[in-house]
Design a protein around this motif. Structure first.
Motif, short mmCIF file in Angstrom:
data_model
loop_
_atom_site.label_atom_id
_atom_site.label_comp_id
_atom_site.label_asym_id
_atom_site.label_seq_id
_atom_site.Cartn_x
_atom_site.Cartn_y
_atom_site.Cartn_z
N HIS A 137 94.92 77.02 88.94
CA HIS A 137 96.46 77.03 89.43
C HIS A 137 96.95 75.38 89.27
O HIS A 137 98.01 75.36 90.07
N TYR B 236 95.78 86.36 94.73
CA TYR B 236 97.02 86.34 95.62
C TYR B 236 97.74 87.66 95.82
O TYR B 236 97.44 88.46 94.83
N THR C 272 96.79 90.04 92.82
CA THR C 272 96.19 89.47 91.61
C THR C 272 94.77 88.82 91.94
O THR C 272 94.56 88.25 93.01
N GLU D 92 92.44 86.44 85.15
CA GLU D 92 93.44 86.91 86.22
C GLU D 92 93.70 88.29 85.73
O GLU D 92 94.06 88.88 84.90
N GLU E 196 95.90 91.79 87.07
CA GLU E 196 97.05 91.86 87.98
C GLU E 196 97.12 93.58 88.46
O GLU E 196 96.92 94.31 87.31
N ASP F 15 102.45 82.29 89.79
CA ASP F 15 101.87 82.64 91.12
C ASP F 15 102.89 82.68 92.11
O ASP F 15 103.62 81.84 92.46
N LYS G 290 103.39 80.20 95.13
CA LYS G 290 104.21 78.89 94.72
C LYS G 290 105.64 78.77 94.76
O LYS G 290 106.23 77.57 94.73
N THR H 59 104.97 86.74 82.43
CA THR H 59 103.46 86.91 82.26
C THR H 59 103.02 87.61 81.00
O THR H 59 102.24 88.48 80.90
N TYR I 14 97.69 83.10 98.74
CA TYR I 14 96.62 83.22 97.90
C TYR I 14 95.48 83.46 98.94
O TYR I 14 95.57 83.30 100.09
#
Lengths: 62, 406
Positions: A26, B62, B87, B103, B105, B147, B150, B167, B405
């Motif tokens: 991240h 998250y 996710t 990752e 989702e 994400d 963020k 994505t 997260y």
């Protein structure tokens, strides 16, 4: 001082680029003293004391 | 062995036990066995990941949940409660300098499940890492840095979801690397992957629409080749700028050796930047992208051969202090400005501007108890014109969301 190369965000192993450490997951960044410089991690890296004994570097895990 | 020797041995064993008891057991690593040795019947039970205390395996992710009340031209959908996405993130260090990152989702309560990212990274040098798997094409900044927690806004940027496919991931290989020197960082990424298909100009939207390609699951097995690359330059004082490109043939030009059409290309170029203003600590980030598509001449002009759009976020921290039990809580005031033109150009017949564009302004207030979690209230006001540039349809309303997260 030795650093645990484990991101304090979600635990991914960090990558070293010069004197910076970056998380490939991240994007958190850490300075070479373990301080966090970019999130999403919010705390610094775990550190361990080191001693140099007869040309051997010893890291104390205690 | 004399009694004295035995006592000494017991003392050593006990003292070792005491020392070990003081060390965090998570730091002690078990030597892994070579899985190639052993009987076939044991293989299922003798995998490297069946190993308690394996370090470092990380599991996280998250999630995002929203309430929104929006209206378009006075007609509202009413109250909408949305569990946008969950996710799951799993990563592990396979061995020295070899990592796995992934990752997965789940969107809309599990209606859409996608492997957004799953790669095996092999670090040859800091400047030369090999990556293979389902990779996230590095176009603009948002595609990779998407994400939810963020960002100060509940919605992803329109240009990054409705023009560029947010994505966007494809099966492929590539190289990436970074170089740090004092306050500077240079990074690059370059990939060859599967790519777009003809759905970008043949889709239910009836316009050139790159995200339609995400519906095509075949891209993880076969399809056209897409080249994507990004160069980024960062200075600790001034910020970061990125230049990225992706392009390739998108149509099926050949089937079983029979040529069906000429090769038609899609080219996307993007610029992104972010910076934090000194003293004020204002964070500014944005990206702009240009899309060029070779649309067949038989298609009407509603399928644009050029698109452009982008966004800019301005985030101003107004409060940074202990709030309730959170020591480093932050309150931000923010604003996002967006613009997308899905069909750049003029009508051949009238020389009038082809519409199909949108702008949006989204002020926001957000509360971050920690960096990991954000509670945000947004107000959206957007203005979208149809292809003939008729009076625009106006959308406005509030969105409240929480994203974190875990």
């Amino acid at each position: 001082m030795a650093l645990l190369m484990r991101c304090t965000h979600q635990g991914t192993e960090l990558q070293v680029f010069g004197d910076k450490l970056q998380c490939p997951a991240h994007g958190s960044k850490f300075a070479n003293n373990g301080d966090v410089t970019n999130g999403p991690a919010s705390s610094g890296l775990r550190t361990f004391p080191i001693v140099i004994d007869n040309q051997q570097l010893k890291v104390s895990l205690k | 062995m004399s009694l004295k020797q035995l006592q000494f041995l017991i003392f050593i064993l006990l003292s070792n036990g005491i020392v070990l008891a003081q060390i965090d057991s998570a730091l002690l690593k078990k030597v892994q066995q070579d899985t190639a040795i052993g009987m076939n019947m044991d293989a299922v039970y003798n995998r490297p990941f069946i190993d308690v205390g394996k370090f470092p395996v990380s599991l996280g992710g998250y999630m995002e949940v929203n309430w929104q009340h929006l209206g378009t031209d006075g007609i509202s959908e009413g109250h909408q409660f949305q569990a946008r996405r969950l996710t799951l993130f799993v990563a592990s260090s396979i061995s020295k300098k070899i990592k796995f990152l992934s990752e997965i989702e789940f969107e809309e309560g599990g209606k859409e499940i996608a492997i957004e990212f799953a790669s095996i990274d092999v670090e040859l040098l800091p400047l030369l890492n090999l990556r293979g798997g389902i990779i996230m094409n590095p176009i603009g900044a948002f595609n990779q840095n998407h994400d939810g927690p963020k960002w100060e806004f509940t919605d992803r940027p329109i240009s990054a979801t409705q023009m560029l496919p947010a994505t966007l991931s494809n099966a492929g290989f590539g190289l990436y690397g970074k170089y740090y020197s004092k306050d500077w960082m240079f990074g690059y990424e370059t990939y060859l992957s599967s790519g777009f298909d003809s759905s970008i100009i043949s889709n239910p939207e009836n316009k050139t629409f790159l995200p339609a390609s995400k519906e095509n699951a075949e891209r993880f097995e076969e399809g056209n080749t897409l080249f994507s690359a990004k160069i980024g330059l960062l200075n600790n004082s001034y910020g970061e700028i990125g230049v990225s490109y992706m392009g390739g043939v998108y149509n099926t030009f050949e089937e079983d050796g029979i040529v069906l059409d000429k090769k038609r290309r899609l080219d996307v170029f993007a610029v992104d930047f972010n910076t934090t203003l000194p003293k004020l600590n204002t964070f500014i980030t944005g990206e702009w992208a240009w899309v060029k598509i070779d649309v067949p001449a038989t298609f009407t002009q509603q399928f644009g051969n050029k698109q452009q759009g982008g966004f800019i976020d301005i985030v101003q921290p107004v409060l940074k202090r202990k709030i309730l039990d959170w020591d480093k809580a932050v309150v931000n005031l923010s604003c996002r400005l967006e613009y997308v033109d899905w069909n750049v150009g003029k009508f051949n017949e009238t020389n009038g501007n082809i519409g199909e564009d949108l702008w949006s302004i989204m002020p926001a207030i957000s509360f971050r108890p920690t960096q990991q979690t954000v509670i945000r209230l947004n107000y959206r006001y957007s203005n979208q014109k149809d292809i003939l540039s008729n009076p625009p349809s106006k959308t406005a309303g509030f969105i409240l969301g929480i994203s974190s997260y875990f």
